[in-house]
Design a protein around this motif. Sequence first.
Motif, PDB file in Angstrom:
ATOM      1  N   UNK A  23       1.574   6.399  -6.732  1.00  0.00           N
ATOM      2  CA  UNK A  23       0.444   7.227  -7.158  1.00  0.00           C
ATOM      3  C   UNK A  23       0.767   8.707  -6.973  1.00  0.00           C
ATOM      4  N   UNK A  24       1.451   9.014  -5.868  1.00  0.00           N
ATOM      5  CA  UNK A  24       1.797  10.417  -5.623  1.00  0.00           C
ATOM      6  C   UNK A  24       2.728  10.921  -6.713  1.00  0.00           C
ATOM      7  N   UNK A  25       3.702  10.043  -7.071  1.00  0.00           N
ATOM      8  CA  UNK A  25       4.609  10.432  -8.149  1.00  0.00           C
ATOM      9  C   UNK A  25       3.843  10.708  -9.426  1.00  0.00           C
ATOM     10  N   UNK A  26       2.954   9.757  -9.745  1.00  0.00           N
ATOM     11  CA  UNK A  26       2.201   9.912 -10.986  1.00  0.00           C
ATOM     12  C   UNK A  26       1.338  11.162 -10.955  1.00  0.00           C
ATOM     13  N   UNK A  27       0.780  11.426  -9.796  1.00  0.00           N
ATOM     14  CA  UNK A  27      -0.051  12.618  -9.668  1.00  0.00           C
ATOM     15  C   UNK A  27       0.787  13.872  -9.920  1.00  0.00           C
ATOM     16  N   UNK A  28       1.989  13.873  -9.331  1.00  0.00           N
ATOM     17  CA  UNK A  28       2.857  15.042  -9.517  1.00  0.00           C
ATOM     18  C   UNK A  28       3.185  15.214 -10.991  1.00  0.00           C
ATOM     19  N   UNK A  29       3.473  14.058 -11.630  1.00  0.00           N
ATOM     20  CA  UNK A  29       3.812  14.122 -13.049  1.00  0.00           C
ATOM     21  C   UNK A  29       2.640  14.666 -13.858  1.00  0.00           C
ATOM     22  N   UNK A  30       1.472  14.124 -13.556  1.00  0.00           N
ATOM     23  CA  UNK A  30       0.279  14.557 -14.285  1.00  0.00           C
ATOM     24  C   UNK A  30       0.031  16.046 -14.080  1.00  0.00           C
ATOM     25  N   UNK A  38       0.837  -1.206   0.000  1.00  0.00           N
ATOM     26  CA  UNK A  38       0.000   0.000   0.000  1.00  0.00           C
ATOM     27  C   UNK A  38       0.867   1.249   0.000  1.00  0.00           C
ATOM     28  N   UNK A  39       1.936   1.236   0.828  1.00  0.00           N
ATOM     29  CA  UNK A  39       2.738   2.465   0.893  1.00  0.00           C
ATOM     30  C   UNK A  39       3.480   2.678  -0.423  1.00  0.00           C
ATOM     31  N   UNK A  40       3.984   1.571  -1.022  1.00  0.00           N
ATOM     32  CA  UNK A  40       4.684   1.755  -2.300  1.00  0.00           C
ATOM     33  C   UNK A  40       3.707   2.231  -3.371  1.00  0.00           C
ATOM     34  N   UNK A  41       2.493   1.659  -3.344  1.00  0.00           N
ATOM     35  CA  UNK A  41       1.487   2.103  -4.300  1.00  0.00           C
ATOM     36  C   UNK A  41       1.160   3.572  -4.107  1.00  0.00           C
TER      37      UNK A  41
END
Lengths: 81, 245, 163
Positions: free
Chosen positions: C69-76, C62-65
């Motif tokens: 997800x946070x990374x992807x959100x930042x990228x988006x 869960x924490x890695x996910x």
Amino acid sequence: MDPIVAAASVIAAALAVGLASIGPGIGQGNAAGQAVEGIARQPEAEGKIRGTLLLSLAFMEALTIYGLVVSLVLLFANPFA
Amino acid sequence: MLMIHPLVLAKLEVGEHLYWQVGGLKLHGQVFLTSWLVIGALLLVSFLATRNIQRVPSGLQNFMEYALEFIRDIAKNQIGEKEYRPWVPFVGTLFLFIFVSNWSGALIPWKLIHLPSGELAAPTNDINTTVALALLTSLAYFYAGFSKRGLGYFAKYIEPTPILLPINILEDFTKPLSLSFRLFGNILADELVVAVLVLLVPLFVPLPVMVLGLFTSAIQALIFATLAAAYIGEAIEGHGGEEHG
Amino acid sequence: MTNFVWLLAVEAADAVEEGGGLFDFDATLPLMAVQFVLLAVALNALFYKPLGKVLDERDGYISSNRVDAAERLAKAEKIAKQYQQELAETRRQAQTVIAEAQEEAQKIAAQTVAAAQQEAQTQREQVQRELDEQKNQAMVTLEQQVDGLSQQILDKLLGALAV
């Protein structure tokens, strides 16, 4: 069993439980009252207060139980019989 | 024995045991019978819960994970984040065994099964069981203290001042004593109260007391496990731990 | 009630006779301890270890996910920001183009209007000139005719007088 010993044991058993319940009774009342006050002041801490209250109530309850054990010994496992 | 009576369910027996002779040893048979049932139930449920482990839990696995997290929380709160992991099995087994024992005594109608002598009840109803658990707890916290701090563990006996040495030594005796008597007294008292009420009014009236008994039993299991964890945590950390009667 | 009390007494007496009782310590104690330790070991292997592993793994998962997800959100968010910048830039360009085009169109329209007006002016002037010329011509012929007619009238008047 000697009738005098039996009578004394029964009276002692009753006194043991009765006296042992006074202190914890007062203590539990105090604790519960303080807990209610705490909840009234800070309703969001109700869960924590309740858990702590139950635990401490059980500790006080144990004191009465010690008296009860003594009276049970007198009734069922009397060493003087 | 002498109660050939409609109220066989309500027979009140204290201090009677079904004796087994194994070698030269005397055993309380009824305690072992019920404890085996409890142990069997625990092992069976854990086996069923871990038979098919999934990442997204459901059913029994979910329930047992909840139980495990509950136990871990007890251990973590009392022993501390860093040291609690090796003690989870001990504290958890204490909790589970006592809890299931207490509830089995309250929920399973043992009295329907007649023994030649004594009667089946919760294993924690017998002083031998509770003293055994309490002594194991004592051993556990001594072991925890020694393994963590070596001989420096004895320094806690003369803290804060050497004058308190007798009291500190006495504490090591009162701890298991209070642990075992608390559990034993509560469970026995609960069963006695129910038995006396059943003797007086066999129907419905004892029900609220039985429910209260279930509650007390659960709390006692929690208290035993919590205190055991607290003693272990105290031994690991040194002085400054909480003190409970 | 009497039955009850009597019963208690009998049970207690029985217990004492058999040498049992409430606090009857015997080999049950150590065996129970051994049994408990065995149960702890068994449950450790059967319950705490596997389920604890699952819990830890799930926590890690869960924490890695979540980090992922946070990374992807930042990228988006970065991409969206970039797009917005580009969009604003393009909009600004479009506006300048439109403004230029409008200006040019206005210029052309003005030119066209001016040319048309000029042409209309010249045509009008020309027409005016032609009109003037024709008027002049007409006046000239009219004067000649007036001259002729007045001569005739004069002749007639003078002839009649002369006769």
